[in-house]
Design a protein around this motif. Structure first.
Motif, short mmCIF file in Angstrom:
data_model
loop_
_atom_site.label_atom_id
_atom_site.label_comp_id
_atom_site.label_asym_id
_atom_site.label_seq_id
_atom_site.Cartn_x
_atom_site.Cartn_y
_atom_site.Cartn_z
N GLU A 1 0.86 -1.17 0.00
CA GLU A 1 0.00 0.00 0.00
C GLU A 1 0.90 1.23 0.00
OE1 GLU A 1 -2.66 -0.24 3.30
OE2 GLU A 1 -3.32 -2.27 2.79
N PRO A 2 1.35 1.68 -1.16
CA PRO A 2 2.33 2.78 -1.21
C PRO A 2 1.72 4.09 -0.71
CG PRO A 2 2.14 1.64 -3.33
CD PRO A 2 1.01 1.18 -2.50
N ASP A 3 2.60 4.93 -0.19
CA ASP A 3 2.23 6.31 0.15
C ASP A 3 2.44 7.23 -1.05
OD1 ASP A 3 1.76 6.15 3.19
OD2 ASP A 3 3.70 5.17 2.92
N ILE A 4 3.44 6.87 -1.86
CA ILE A 4 3.80 7.66 -3.03
C ILE A 4 4.04 6.71 -4.20
CG2 ILE A 4 5.48 9.27 -4.03
CD1 ILE A 4 6.14 10.18 -1.18
N LEU A 5 3.56 7.09 -5.38
CA LEU A 5 3.75 6.29 -6.59
C LEU A 5 4.28 7.19 -7.69
CD1 LEU A 5 2.94 3.30 -7.58
CD2 LEU A 5 1.09 4.46 -8.78
N THR A 6 5.28 6.73 -8.44
CA THR A 6 5.81 7.53 -9.54
C THR A 6 5.55 6.84 -10.88
OG1 THR A 6 8.03 6.55 -9.29
CG2 THR A 6 7.57 8.62 -8.13
N LEU A 7 5.26 7.65 -11.88
CA LEU A 7 4.88 7.18 -13.21
C LEU A 7 5.58 7.99 -14.28
CD1 LEU A 7 1.02 7.13 -12.59
CD2 LEU A 7 2.49 5.10 -12.62
N ALA A 8 5.73 7.41 -15.46
CA ALA A 8 6.18 8.13 -16.66
C ALA A 8 6.01 7.17 -17.84
CB ALA A 8 7.61 8.63 -16.52
N LYS A 9 7.04 7.01 -18.66
CA LYS A 9 7.07 6.09 -19.80
C LYS A 9 5.71 5.88 -20.46
CE LYS A 9 11.34 3.64 -18.60
NZ LYS A 9 12.14 4.05 -19.77
N GLY A 10 5.01 4.78 -20.13
CA GLY A 10 3.76 4.46 -20.82
C GLY A 10 2.64 5.45 -20.61
N LEU A 11 2.75 6.33 -19.62
CA LEU A 11 1.68 7.29 -19.35
C LEU A 11 1.40 8.19 -20.55
CD1 LEU A 11 -0.30 8.74 -17.43
CD2 LEU A 11 1.65 10.05 -16.54
N GLY A 12 2.45 8.58 -21.25
CA GLY A 12 2.28 9.48 -22.38
C GLY A 12 2.24 8.79 -23.72
N GLY A 13 2.40 7.48 -23.73
CA GLY A 13 2.35 6.76 -25.00
C GLY A 13 3.37 7.22 -26.02
N GLY A 14 4.41 7.90 -25.57
CA GLY A 14 5.44 8.43 -26.47
C GLY A 14 5.63 9.92 -26.32
N PHE A 15 4.68 10.60 -25.68
CA PHE A 15 4.83 12.03 -25.42
C PHE A 15 5.38 12.20 -24.00
CE2 PHE A 15 4.02 16.46 -24.99
CZ PHE A 15 3.92 16.96 -26.28
N PRO A 16 6.36 13.09 -23.80
CA PRO A 16 7.00 13.20 -22.48
C PRO A 16 6.05 13.70 -21.40
CG PRO A 16 8.36 14.22 -24.19
CD PRO A 16 7.02 13.93 -24.81
N ILE A 17 5.85 12.88 -20.38
CA ILE A 17 5.10 13.27 -19.20
C ILE A 17 5.42 12.29 -18.07
CG2 ILE A 17 3.04 11.93 -19.87
CD1 ILE A 17 1.35 14.11 -18.43
N GLY A 18 5.51 12.80 -16.86
CA GLY A 18 5.68 11.98 -15.68
C GLY A 18 4.68 12.42 -14.64
N ALA A 19 4.49 11.61 -13.62
CA ALA A 19 3.54 11.95 -12.56
C ALA A 19 3.98 11.34 -11.25
CB ALA A 19 2.14 11.47 -12.92
N MET A 20 3.66 12.04 -10.17
CA MET A 20 3.80 11.51 -8.83
C MET A 20 2.44 11.54 -8.17
SD MET A 20 5.89 12.96 -5.51
CE MET A 20 4.77 14.36 -5.39
N LEU A 21 2.00 10.40 -7.63
CA LEU A 21 0.74 10.31 -6.91
C LEU A 21 1.05 10.17 -5.42
CD1 LEU A 21 -1.18 7.76 -9.18
CD2 LEU A 21 -0.82 10.22 -9.54
N GLY A 22 0.20 10.75 -4.59
CA GLY A 22 0.46 10.66 -3.16
C GLY A 22 -0.80 10.71 -2.32
N HIS A 23 -0.67 10.30 -1.06
CA HIS A 23 -1.75 10.31 -0.10
C HIS A 23 -2.13 11.74 0.29
CE1 HIS A 23 -2.46 6.13 1.47
NE2 HIS A 23 -1.41 5.93 0.69
#
Length: 381
Positions: free
Chosen positions: A228-250
């Motif tokens: 059960e993470p407190d923080i999750l980080t994303l990028a790569k597949g999120l943009g399907g080839g367009f640059p974007i990253g994300a951090m999710l948090g409680h």
């Protein structure tokens, strides 16, 4: 002589066009792309819905400062956090930036500075993300690393227990180490992390830059682990080839990131958000995820059936598959490229297969046929 820095070991292929799972070089040669730009092109090359979303947004607004409200960012954030423990999102441009944000947030929220990471992990090449990475080759030549990261063996419960003290702010991990050899977390280790985080008030940061957005057959790979993470980080597949990253948090972390504490000029720009929303709308559909699971099971079964166990082992989850070999895999990957199949390594002895999530069973068959012809060729063994 090239005017580019020589910091990439570039292959001699110049790719100029892509459609679905196939790409084409400047000479017109066709390749089956089982790299997806290293788990990036989640819906394949030039997916019509992504092209339409990008084209439509490009005619309206390309960029505006994050000083202004963005209903589009709000919608994407809601899409990413719904049905999860998270309630907040921060958008940036890459996985390394997402991990930098996670490191900053964990330290600021807890007031502590020690973060535990794991051997063979990979979190990026910026200074904080590099310090978190558990591979010495990434750090060589850069002098002292950012304090303080403690790196211990992955899936070692005893080592983790011994590393915990009152200065630990967070435990940071990939639930499948993609760059580090496609090693998955064990149920026992996930349980130990979860228990220690709850008992000691330590944050759990899960890096899903490579495993997130449907790559392992669920929205996020942690959903299959019991963590059960407190923080999750994303990028790569999120943009399907367009640059974007994300951090999710409680929600409990929101106060630590008030106005002026962290930011980015380009993060969450209208073009990136429009593309990412389109990707998420497709990938998070239950029927789409079920197809990913079915195709993953199909590919793993076919590989296991044809590759002799004394020389090869197949591991990973979803469409993040590693073939561990008893020898250096670089010659295999080079020969596969010559035969029209693009692959990528995960360490010296692991071949990584990362097809688009839209790959078909027929394309999987072609890829396995080309790959096994090379792996089982006597002249290369």
């Amino acid at each position: 002589m090239s005017t580019l820095f020589n910091n990439y070991a570039r292959r001699s292929v110049h790719l100029v066009k892509g459609k679905g799972t196939y790409v084409y070089d400047a000479n017109g040669k066709e390749y089956l792309d089982f790299t997806s730009g290293i788990a990036v092109v989640s819906l394949g090359h030039a997916h019509p819905s992504i092209v339409q979303a990008l084209t439509k947004q490009s005619e309206k607004l390309w960029h505006t400062s994050n000083l202004f409200e963005s209903p589009e960012q709000e919608k994407l954030a809601h899409s990413l956090v719904q049905h999860t423990p998270f309630s907040k999102a921060f958008f940036c441009n890459s996985g390394a930036e997402a991990n930098e944000a996670a490191i900053k947030l964990a330290r600021k929220h807890t007031g502590k500075h020690v973060i535990i990471t794991f051997e063979q992990s990979f979190h990026g090449r910026t200074f904080g993300a590099m310090a978190a990475t558990g591979q010495e080759k990434v750090k060589q030549g850069y002098g002292p690393m950012l304090e303080t990261f403690i790196t211990i063996p992955f899936n070692d419960c005893t080592a983790l227990e011994q590393a915990i003290d009152e200065d630990v702010a967070a435990i940071m991990l990939e639930v499948i180490q993609g760059e580090g050899g496609v090693h998955a977390i064990t149920p026992q280790f996930a349980s130990t992390i979860q228990r220690l985080c709850k008992e000691k008030g330590i944050l759990c940061i899960v890096d899903e830059v490579q495993t997130g957005i449907g790559r392992t057959g669920t929205r996020y790979a942690y959903e299959q682990t019991g963590l059960e993470p407190d923080i999750l980080t994303l990028a790569k597949g999120l943009g399907g080839g367009f640059p974007i990253g994300a951090m999710l948090g409680h929600e409990k972390l929101a106060e630590a990131f008030g106005p002026g504490t962290h930011g980015t000029t380009f993060g969450g720009n209208p073009l990136a958000v429009a593309v990412a929303q389109t990707v998420v709308d497709h990938v998070f559909d239950e029927s789409f995820l079920k197809e990913v699971q079915q195709k993953a099971a199909y590919m793993k079964q076919k590989l296991t059936a044809v590759l002799p166990a004394e020389r090869f082992s197949v591991r990973g989850k979803g469409l993040l598959v590693g073939i561990a070999c008893t020898e250096d895999v670089a010659p295999f990957i080079q020969q596969a490229e010559q035969n029209g199949l693009l692959l990528v390594q995960a360490g010296q002895d692991v071949i990584r297969l990362l097809p688009p999530l839209t790959v078909t069973n027929e394309e999987i068959d072609v890829a396995i046929e080309r790959l096994t012809a090379i792996l089982l060729e006597p002249s290369l063994t």
